[in-house]
Write an enzyme that holds these catalytic residues in place. Sequence first.
Site, short mmCIF file in Angstrom:
data_model
loop_
_atom_site.label_atom_id
_atom_site.label_comp_id
_atom_site.label_asym_id
_atom_site.label_seq_id
_atom_site.Cartn_x
_atom_site.Cartn_y
_atom_site.Cartn_z
N GLY A 31 0.79 -1.23 0.00
CA GLY A 31 0.00 0.00 0.00
C GLY A 31 0.82 1.28 0.00
N GLU A 35 3.98 5.93 -7.97
CA GLU A 35 4.06 5.62 -9.41
C GLU A 35 4.69 4.24 -9.67
OE1 GLU A 35 2.99 6.29 -13.18
OE2 GLU A 35 2.38 7.45 -11.43
N HIS A 37 4.17 1.43 -7.81
CA HIS A 37 3.02 0.51 -7.71
C HIS A 37 2.12 0.64 -8.93
CE1 HIS A 37 3.84 1.32 -3.29
NE2 HIS A 37 3.87 0.00 -3.31
N GLN A 61 7.37 -9.90 7.56
CA GLN A 61 8.58 -9.47 6.83
C GLN A 61 9.25 -8.28 7.49
OE1 GLN A 61 6.21 -8.82 3.13
NE2 GLN A 61 7.57 -7.08 2.82
N GLY A 147 8.49 -5.17 -8.86
CA GLY A 147 9.34 -4.08 -9.31
C GLY A 147 10.82 -4.40 -9.16
N LYS A 149 13.00 -2.31 -8.29
CA LYS A 149 13.61 -1.61 -7.14
C LYS A 149 14.05 -2.66 -6.12
CE LYS A 149 11.75 -0.24 -3.54
NZ LYS A 149 10.85 0.27 -2.52
N ASP A 150 13.20 -3.68 -5.95
CA ASP A 150 13.50 -4.76 -5.02
C ASP A 150 14.11 -5.91 -5.81
OD1 ASP A 150 11.94 -3.90 -2.31
OD2 ASP A 150 10.91 -3.16 -4.07
N GLN A 153 14.46 -9.27 -4.04
CA GLN A 153 13.13 -9.88 -3.88
C GLN A 153 12.68 -10.53 -5.19
OE1 GLN A 153 9.63 -8.10 -1.69
NE2 GLN A 153 9.17 -7.37 -3.74
N SER A 185 9.66 5.02 -3.30
CA SER A 185 9.43 4.05 -2.23
C SER A 185 8.40 4.65 -1.28
CB SER A 185 10.73 3.79 -1.47
OG SER A 185 10.46 3.20 -0.21
N1 LIG Z 1 10.27 2.65 -7.48
C1 LIG Z 1 9.70 1.51 -7.84
N2 LIG Z 1 9.70 1.11 -9.13
C2 LIG Z 1 9.13 -0.06 -9.49
N3 LIG Z 1 8.52 -0.90 -8.65
C3 LIG Z 1 8.48 -0.55 -7.36
C4 LIG Z 1 9.05 0.67 -6.88
N4 LIG Z 1 8.86 0.73 -5.54
C5 LIG Z 1 8.20 -0.40 -5.19
N5 LIG Z 1 7.96 -1.16 -6.27
C6 LIG Z 1 7.34 -2.47 -6.30
O1 LIG Z 1 6.05 -2.44 -5.76
C7 LIG Z 1 5.76 -3.71 -5.19
C8 LIG Z 1 5.19 -3.50 -3.82
O2 LIG Z 1 6.19 -2.95 -3.00
P1 LIG Z 1 5.88 -2.20 -1.64
O3 LIG Z 1 4.43 -2.10 -1.42
O4 LIG Z 1 6.78 -2.75 -0.59
O5 LIG Z 1 6.35 -0.70 -1.98
P2 LIG Z 1 7.68 0.04 -1.64
O6 LIG Z 1 7.67 1.38 -2.24
O7 LIG Z 1 8.81 -0.91 -1.93
O8 LIG Z 1 7.59 0.26 -0.12
P3 LIG Z 1 8.81 0.16 0.89
O9 LIG Z 1 9.97 0.85 0.27
O10 LIG Z 1 8.30 0.79 2.10
O11 LIG Z 1 9.03 -1.32 1.03
C9 LIG Z 1 7.07 -4.50 -5.20
O12 LIG Z 1 7.07 -5.41 -6.28
C10 LIG Z 1 8.09 -3.42 -5.40
O13 LIG Z 1 9.26 -3.88 -6.04
MG LIG Z 2 8.83 -2.55 -0.43
#
Ligand SMILES: Nc1ncnc2c1ncn2[C@@H]1O[C@H](COP(=O)(O)OP(=O)(O)OP(=O)(O)O)[C@@H](O)[C@H]1O
Ligand SMILES: [Mg+2]
Length: 304
Positions: A31, A35, A37, A61, A147, A149-150, A153, A185
């Site tokens: 949640g 952009e 998500h 987690q 994403g 970014k992770d 993961q 993030s």
């Molecule tokens: N900047 C980004 N670009 C692309 N995908 C993203 C990005 N940030 C998060 N995601 C993806 O969104 C999905 C859900 O992630 P999550 O809800 O943990 O968001 P988050 O922004 O990573 O939050 P946090 O940094 O607090 O963990 C994951 O697959 C994550 O890789």
């Molecule tokens: Mg995350």
Amino acid sequence: MITLTTIADVRAACDAARAEGRRVGFVPTMGFFHEGHRSLMRAARADNDFVVVSLFVNPTQFGPGEDLAAYPRDLDGDRAAAEAEGVDALFLPTVDEMYPEGARTTVHVAGLTEGLCGASRPGHFDGVTTVVTKLFSIIGPSRAYFGRKDAQQLAVIRRMAADLDLPVEVVGCPLVREPDGLALSSRNTYLDADARQAATILSGALYMASEAVVRGQRDAAAIRQFVVDTIAQAPQVRLDYVEVVDAGTLEPVDHLTVDTLVALAAFVGKARLIDNVTITFPAGVPTPDLGVLTASSGPQEAEH
Ligand SMILES: Nc1ncnc2c1ncn2[C@@H]1O[C@H](COP(=O)(O)OP(=O)(O)OP(=O)(O)O)[C@@H](O)[C@H]1O
Ligand SMILES: [Mg+2]
């Protein structure tokens, strides 16, 4: 868009969609949508007939002392964003719904979860793989979107899906950035103005490191040290790790000849942030993939 809170209801909705021959696409999230998500939702919308987004701040987690209680939430905003992206079903389970009394099963991916973020967040990836396995089992998606970014993961989930023969295609999506390069993030909301400014050093260091590779640098230790030294210039930033690893296996590399991930985590103000760049070697020419800047970036694109 329908909002469902029980496993039985979301399973029934997905069963009904499949019975009509519709392909189910799935985006797991915690949640506080940004952009990043939304880009996953759009990818799922483009490829599938029935799009399910889960919103679950998964307690297993988070480690002791991490930010579970403080994790940002905005259910109304998230509902509106998901609706605007054409999501069909939002799955919003409670903790008790996902982890009833008596649960004793954990999914563990060995090796890939030990380095990088796994080293400083013991148990984190077991929480991720267990909840994602449960969500895959509940929703039964043909495709699931994660994403870059992770990056760790994504590699862990791909390995898990292959090892357990899960009938789901794991789709990796581009890392979405702010105009100044900061990786989007939900945790960026923890940054005050000074920390937000300081945080740009992370993507800046990765960008400069990837430029050094394009100019011919191939020594992983030198690249790593460059990133360490660059970030050391920002006193508000405390590095957790920088690693130069094989993008597929996440094993450290000495010399860049294969597709390489330069990944880091750092504490900035109250936030622990992660970022990475992938450098691929098509026909021997290194090409950095730093991700995509958000639409508002305009002409600043090349500035770092
Ligand atoms: N900047 C980004 N670009 C692309 N995908 C993203 C990005 N940030 C998060 N995601 C993806 O969104 C999905 C859900 O992630 P999550 O809800 O943990 O968001 P988050 O922004 O990573 O939050 P946090 O940094 O607090 O963990 C994951 O697959 C994550 O890789
Ligand atoms: Mg995350």
